[in-house]
Write a protein that holds these residues in place. Structure first.
Motif, PDB file in Angstrom:
ATOM      1  N   PHE A   6       0.855  -1.189   0.000  1.00 31.05           N
ATOM      2  CA  PHE A   6       0.000   0.000   0.000  1.00 31.05           C
ATOM      3  C   PHE A   6       0.888   1.236   0.000  1.00 31.05           C
ATOM      4  CE2 PHE A   6      -2.444   3.305   2.258  1.00 31.05           C
ATOM      5  CZ  PHE A   6      -3.574   3.354   1.445  1.00 31.05           C
ATOM      6  N   ILE A   7       0.664   2.114  -0.978  1.00 30.28           N
ATOM      7  CA  ILE A   7       1.413   3.375  -1.036  1.00 30.28           C
ATOM      8  C   ILE A   7       0.508   4.506  -0.553  1.00 30.28           C
ATOM      9  CG2 ILE A   7       0.816   3.845  -3.462  1.00 30.28           C
ATOM     10  CD1 ILE A   7       3.643   5.068  -3.768  1.00 30.28           C
ATOM     11  N   ALA A   8       1.084   5.427   0.228  1.00 28.99           N
ATOM     12  CA  ALA A   8       0.281   6.527   0.757  1.00 28.99           C
ATOM     13  C   ALA A   8       1.165   7.747   0.956  1.00 28.99           C
ATOM     14  CB  ALA A   8      -0.365   6.130   2.086  1.00 28.99           C
ATOM     15  N   ILE A  22       7.825  13.125   1.172  1.00 27.17           N
ATOM     16  CA  ILE A  22       7.910  11.755   1.688  1.00 27.17           C
ATOM     17  C   ILE A  22       6.620  10.996   1.389  1.00 27.17           C
ATOM     18  CG2 ILE A  22       8.058  10.374   3.800  1.00 27.17           C
ATOM     19  CD1 ILE A  22       9.809  12.608   4.964  1.00 27.17           C
ATOM     20  N   LEU A  23       6.781   9.809   0.784  1.00 37.31           N
ATOM     21  CA  LEU A  23       5.683   8.872   0.584  1.00 37.31           C
ATOM     22  C   LEU A  23       6.088   7.562   1.247  1.00 37.31           C
ATOM     23  CD1 LEU A  23       4.944   9.527  -3.190  1.00 37.31           C
ATOM     24  CD2 LEU A  23       3.751  10.489  -1.223  1.00 37.31           C
ATOM     25  N   SER A  24       5.096   6.786   1.671  1.00 41.64           N
ATOM     26  CA  SER A  24       5.353   5.557   2.395  1.00 41.64           C
ATOM     27  C   SER A  24       4.740   4.361   1.664  1.00 41.64           C
ATOM     28  CB  SER A  24       4.738   5.676   3.800  1.00 41.64           C
ATOM     29  OG  SER A  24       4.812   4.448   4.472  1.00 41.64           O
ATOM     30  N   PRO A  53       7.719   0.169   6.941  1.00 37.11           N
ATOM     31  CA  PRO A  53       7.420   0.671   5.596  1.00 37.11           C
ATOM     32  C   PRO A  53       8.660   1.258   4.923  1.00 37.11           C
ATOM     33  CG  PRO A  53       6.696   2.273   7.208  1.00 37.11           C
ATOM     34  CD  PRO A  53       7.196   1.070   7.982  1.00 37.11           C
ATOM     35  N   TYR A  54       8.653   1.213   3.605  1.00 31.30           N
ATOM     36  CA  TYR A  54       9.720   1.802   2.792  1.00 31.30           C
ATOM     37  C   TYR A  54       9.347   3.248   2.505  1.00 31.30           C
ATOM     38  CZ  TYR A  54      12.947   2.540  -1.088  1.00 31.30           C
ATOM     39  OH  TYR A  54      13.930   3.022  -1.910  1.00 31.30           O
ATOM     40  N   ILE A  55      10.296   4.169   2.695  1.00 31.25           N
ATOM     41  CA  ILE A  55      10.032   5.590   2.492  1.00 31.25           C
ATOM     42  C   ILE A  55      10.628   6.035   1.163  1.00 31.25           C
ATOM     43  CG2 ILE A  55      10.383   7.928   3.400  1.00 31.25           C
ATOM     44  CD1 ILE A  55       8.551   6.128   5.118  1.00 31.25           C
ATOM     45  N   ILE A  56       9.796   6.651   0.322  1.00 32.94           N
ATOM     46  CA  ILE A  56      10.256   7.269  -0.919  1.00 32.94           C
ATOM     47  C   ILE A  56      10.505   8.746  -0.623  1.00 32.94           C
ATOM     48  CG2 ILE A  56       9.664   7.874  -3.298  1.00 32.94           C
ATOM     49  CD1 ILE A  56       7.796   5.397  -3.322  1.00 32.94           C
ATOM     50  N   ASN A  57      11.764   9.174  -0.718  1.00 34.48           N
ATOM     51  CA  ASN A  57      12.125  10.585  -0.583  1.00 34.48           C
ATOM     52  C   ASN A  57      12.269  11.146  -1.990  1.00 34.48           C
ATOM     53  OD1 ASN A  57      12.584  10.887   2.352  1.00 34.48           O
ATOM     54  ND2 ASN A  57      14.135   9.319   1.980  1.00 34.48           N
TER      55      ASN A  57
END
Length: 176
Positions: A6-8, A22-24, A53-57
């Motif tokens: 799940f991306i949020a 930041i997205l998770s 969770p993996y963090i997209i910076n």
């Protein structure tokens, strides 16, 4: 329990920020997790991670959507979306008729020629006097030779900011 990802996230940054949006991406299943996502439909390189969770910076604006997901055992479902908004920052611009002043009349007329929808100006004259929040301001320096580093910080309606610096020279050149 079925494997899922799940991306949020919904983050807004200014285009000159040091920080990232930041997205998770959260997972159920057995590590390592592998997933791919797109930004506005453009596929990005796949990611393999043990972090949950993996963090997209990111500093890239757009809609982030998961395209695929699998864990160590098998493929899984994926859902959610993330939105990154990048706002254009104002540009701080200091205008002076002259950046060299004589000690007989050391007055600098600071003019903000800054661009953007600015709501706040913060002048620092570099001489340990109080800051000023006017759009344009005249400032009297002490009547002694010195170099001052003046600055202007502007903030726009979105809270984005920019800083400009300008050196001021006070000289005792007397022309006869």
């Amino acid at each position: 329990e079925a494997q899922s990802a799940f991306i949020a996230g919904n983050d807004t940054i200014c285009d000159n920020d040091q920080d990232f949006a930041i997205l998770s991406v959260s997972f159920t299943g057995v590590s390592p997790f592998s997933f791919s996502f797109s930004i506005n439909g453009a596929l990005q390189p796949s990611v393999i991670t043990t972090i949950n969770p993996y963090i997209i910076n990111t500093k890239v604006p757009g809609n982030y959507t998961l395209i695929s997901y699998n864990d160590a055992n098998s493929s899984g479902s994926f859902s959610g979306s993330g939105l990154v908004t990048v706002l254009e920052s104002p540009t701080a611009i200091i205008h002076l008729q002259s950046d060299t002043l004589l000690i007989t009349y050391p007055v600098a007329n600071f003019i903000s020629e800054s661009t953007g929808n600015i709501i706040s100006w913060n002048w620092n004259f570099g001489d340990n006097t109080s800051n000023n929040s006017s759009l344009n301001i005249s400032h009297l320096y002490q009547d002694s030779s010195a170099i001052y580093n003046a600055s202007l910080i502007v903030i726009d309606v979105n809270g984005c900011s920019d800083t400009a610096m300008h050196n001021i020279w006070i000289t005792n050149d007397f022309w006869i």
